[in-house]
Design a protein around this motif. Structure first.
Motif, short mmCIF file in Angstrom:
data_model
loop_
_atom_site.label_atom_id
_atom_site.label_comp_id
_atom_site.label_asym_id
_atom_site.label_seq_id
_atom_site.Cartn_x
_atom_site.Cartn_y
_atom_site.Cartn_z
N SER A 294 -56.58 -40.40 -1.83
CA SER A 294 -55.90 -40.96 -0.49
C SER A 294 -55.08 -39.42 0.19
O SER A 294 -54.04 -39.12 -0.61
CB SER A 294 -54.93 -41.93 -0.83
N VAL A 295 -55.28 -39.27 1.09
CA VAL A 295 -54.76 -38.03 1.90
C VAL A 295 -53.93 -38.54 3.08
O VAL A 295 -54.49 -39.30 3.95
CB VAL A 295 -56.03 -36.99 2.26
N ARG A 296 -52.63 -38.23 3.14
CA ARG A 296 -52.02 -38.41 4.42
C ARG A 296 -51.18 -37.26 5.03
O ARG A 296 -50.33 -36.52 4.14
CB ARG A 296 -50.94 -39.57 3.80
N GLY A 297 -51.32 -37.21 6.08
CA GLY A 297 -50.68 -35.85 6.94
C GLY A 297 -50.96 -34.55 6.22
O GLY A 297 -49.78 -33.80 6.28
N LEU A 298 -52.03 -34.32 5.73
CA LEU A 298 -52.37 -33.03 5.19
C LEU A 298 -52.20 -31.92 6.42
O LEU A 298 -53.08 -31.92 7.19
CB LEU A 298 -53.54 -32.93 4.29
N SER A 299 -51.38 -30.95 6.18
CA SER A 299 -51.29 -29.81 6.96
C SER A 299 -51.60 -28.39 6.27
O SER A 299 -50.97 -28.35 5.07
CB SER A 299 -50.42 -29.78 7.93
N LYS A 300 -52.36 -27.35 6.68
CA LYS A 300 -52.31 -26.07 5.95
C LYS A 300 -52.86 -25.05 7.27
O LYS A 300 -53.41 -25.32 7.99
CB LYS A 300 -53.61 -26.20 4.99
N SER A 301 -51.88 -24.16 7.09
CA SER A 301 -52.04 -22.64 7.96
C SER A 301 -52.26 -21.58 7.33
O SER A 301 -51.76 -21.54 6.26
CB SER A 301 -50.85 -22.61 8.81
N PHE A 302 -52.87 -20.40 7.93
CA PHE A 302 -53.13 -19.51 7.36
C PHE A 302 -52.49 -18.24 8.29
O PHE A 302 -53.17 -18.28 9.44
CB PHE A 302 -54.68 -18.97 6.94
N GLU A 303 -51.67 -17.47 7.81
CA GLU A 303 -51.17 -16.38 8.83
C GLU A 303 -50.91 -16.84 10.30
O GLU A 303 -51.01 -16.35 11.32
CB GLU A 303 -52.25 -15.36 8.78
N GLY A 304 -50.36 -18.15 10.14
CA GLY A 304 -49.90 -18.91 11.41
C GLY A 304 -50.95 -19.44 12.32
O GLY A 304 -50.76 -20.11 13.44
N VAL A 305 -52.10 -19.60 11.73
CA VAL A 305 -53.35 -20.31 12.37
C VAL A 305 -53.32 -21.59 11.62
O VAL A 305 -53.43 -21.76 10.43
CB VAL A 305 -54.69 -19.43 12.22
#
Length: 385
Positions: free
Chosen positions: A27-38
């Motif tokens: 169960s995944v909720r609100g997953l966010s991930k950025s790399f070098e601002g992207v």
């Protein structure tokens, strides 16, 4: 850049059928991930149920592999929660998490100094404290399951790419995982080797009842093997549903546009790439999808001219994606970094050349900026009968 309303994005969600479905194991909720601002993942929600096979499809750069790598913490999420059987993944012992959730990567990553059998035995013998006899017997059984019973003592250098990937699958299974993650397991293989690996995954899906999440660009395979499809775009699950719904009756425009492609291939290129090998791969791909010879030749010429006379005069590297639709239209997509560079409006000689050759031969021409990259897309249309 396309803006997607998250509240409107996830069509056909898990909540519609939860009351009659097996329990949710991921169960995944609100997953966010950025790399070098992207931003790669943007407040993503998803559920995967016990024993379910979910294929994750979508365009390059949609965040598919990052999503998979976050599930077993190969990438650390910036925000959001991941629950595995109700436990917060980030609070679990990572070694336990990765035993519970096996993963097969694009690259095989076998130890070159160990035989196929030894590669499979290494982790369970070292980490599970099982007896040598039990580990060896199970490893031999796995080799038989993946069709490599006669290759137990072969070293990776003595195996084809497809055989190495089948060993990698057996190695992941040797840890007795409850969940299997496959990150584009055929992307590093020659076309002749793809089917043997897909056949192993298909058999595993049919026989094991194991929960699986598979990032793949093999659309026919995804349709055949999956209980549900996640179509990802712009860092979220843009649409999800049963395979027949997603492939036959997609509800959203971008899903429909993607699904009508029969297949795609992607290349990350720089100025030193092998022209001759690249041309052969383009031609082989188009021939595989029954694009007629004169249009294949035009396609290769078009790409060569654009690279020689525009792209590599202007940019250091780019990502090139080639697709063929069910109507045999050939779709080309070029994504490249740097300042905004649109050959359709620039008036220097290289841009004018690129514009002229595209306009002369192609349709559905579009330029956009997506996640800070220049994206040029157009179609080499099928011949009208």
């Amino acid at each position: 850049m396309i803006q997607i309303d998250k509240n409107d994005a996830q069509v056909g969600t898990v909540a519609e059928t939860n009351s009659i479905s097996p329990r949710v194991v991921i169960s995944v909720r609100g997953l966010s991930k950025s790399f070098e601002g992207v931003s790669v993942l943007r407040d993503l929600d998803a559920d995967i149920r016990k024993g379910e096979i979910v294929s994750i499809i979508g365009p390059s750069g949609a965040g598919k592999s990052t999503f998979l790598r976050c599930l077993n913490l190969l990438e650390t999420p910036d925000s959001g929660t991941i629950l595995i059987d109700g436990e917060d993944a980030e609070k679990m012992d990572v070694r336990y998490l990765r035993r519970k959730m096996g993963m097969v990567f694009q690259q095989f990553n076998l130890f070159p100094h160990l035989s196929a059998l030894e590669n499979i035995m290494l982790a369970p013998k070292t980490l599970l404290n099982e007896s040598y006899e039990d580990v060896r017997a199970y490893a031999l059984d796995l080799l038989e399951k993946v069709g490599l019973a006669g290759k137990a003592w072969a070293f990776p250098s003595e195996l084809s790419g497809g055989q190495q990937q089948r060993v990698a699958i057996a190695r992941a299974l040797a840890m007795h995982p409850e969940i299997m993650l496959f990150d584009e397991p055929t992307s590093a293989l020659d076309p002749t080797m793809v089917n043997e690996v897909l056949g192993v995954i298909r058999s595993l899906a049919d026989e094991s009842g194991m929960t699986m999440a598979i990032v793949t660009h093999e659309m026919r395979f995804a349709r055949e093997v999956s209980d549900r499809i996640f179509y990802m775009d712009q860092g979220i699950v843009y649409e999800e549903g049963p395979a027949d719904q997603i492939f036959d009756r997609p509800r959203r425009d971008r899903t429909r546009a993607f699904i009508r492609r029969v297949d795609t291939i992607r290349y990350d290129l720089d100025k030193d790439f092998d022209y001759y090998g690249f041309d052969a791969k383009i031609d082989d791909f188009a021939m595989k999808h029954l694009v007629e010879q004169d249009r294949r030749e035009l396609l290769v010429q078009l790409v060569e001219e654009l690279f020689d006379n525009f792209f590599f005069l202007k940019v250091e590297e780019l990502t090139f994606t080639l697709g063929v639709t069910e109507k045999k239209d050939v779709e080309l997509r070029f994504a490249y970094g740097g300042p905004e560079l649109n050959p359709l409006v620039s008036d220097d000689a290289a841009s004018l050349f690129a514009k002229n050759i595209i306009v002369k031969n192609c349709t559905e021409i579009e330029f956009s900026i997506i996640d800070g990259k220049n994206v040029l897309e157009f179609t080499l249309p099928a011949k009208k009968l």
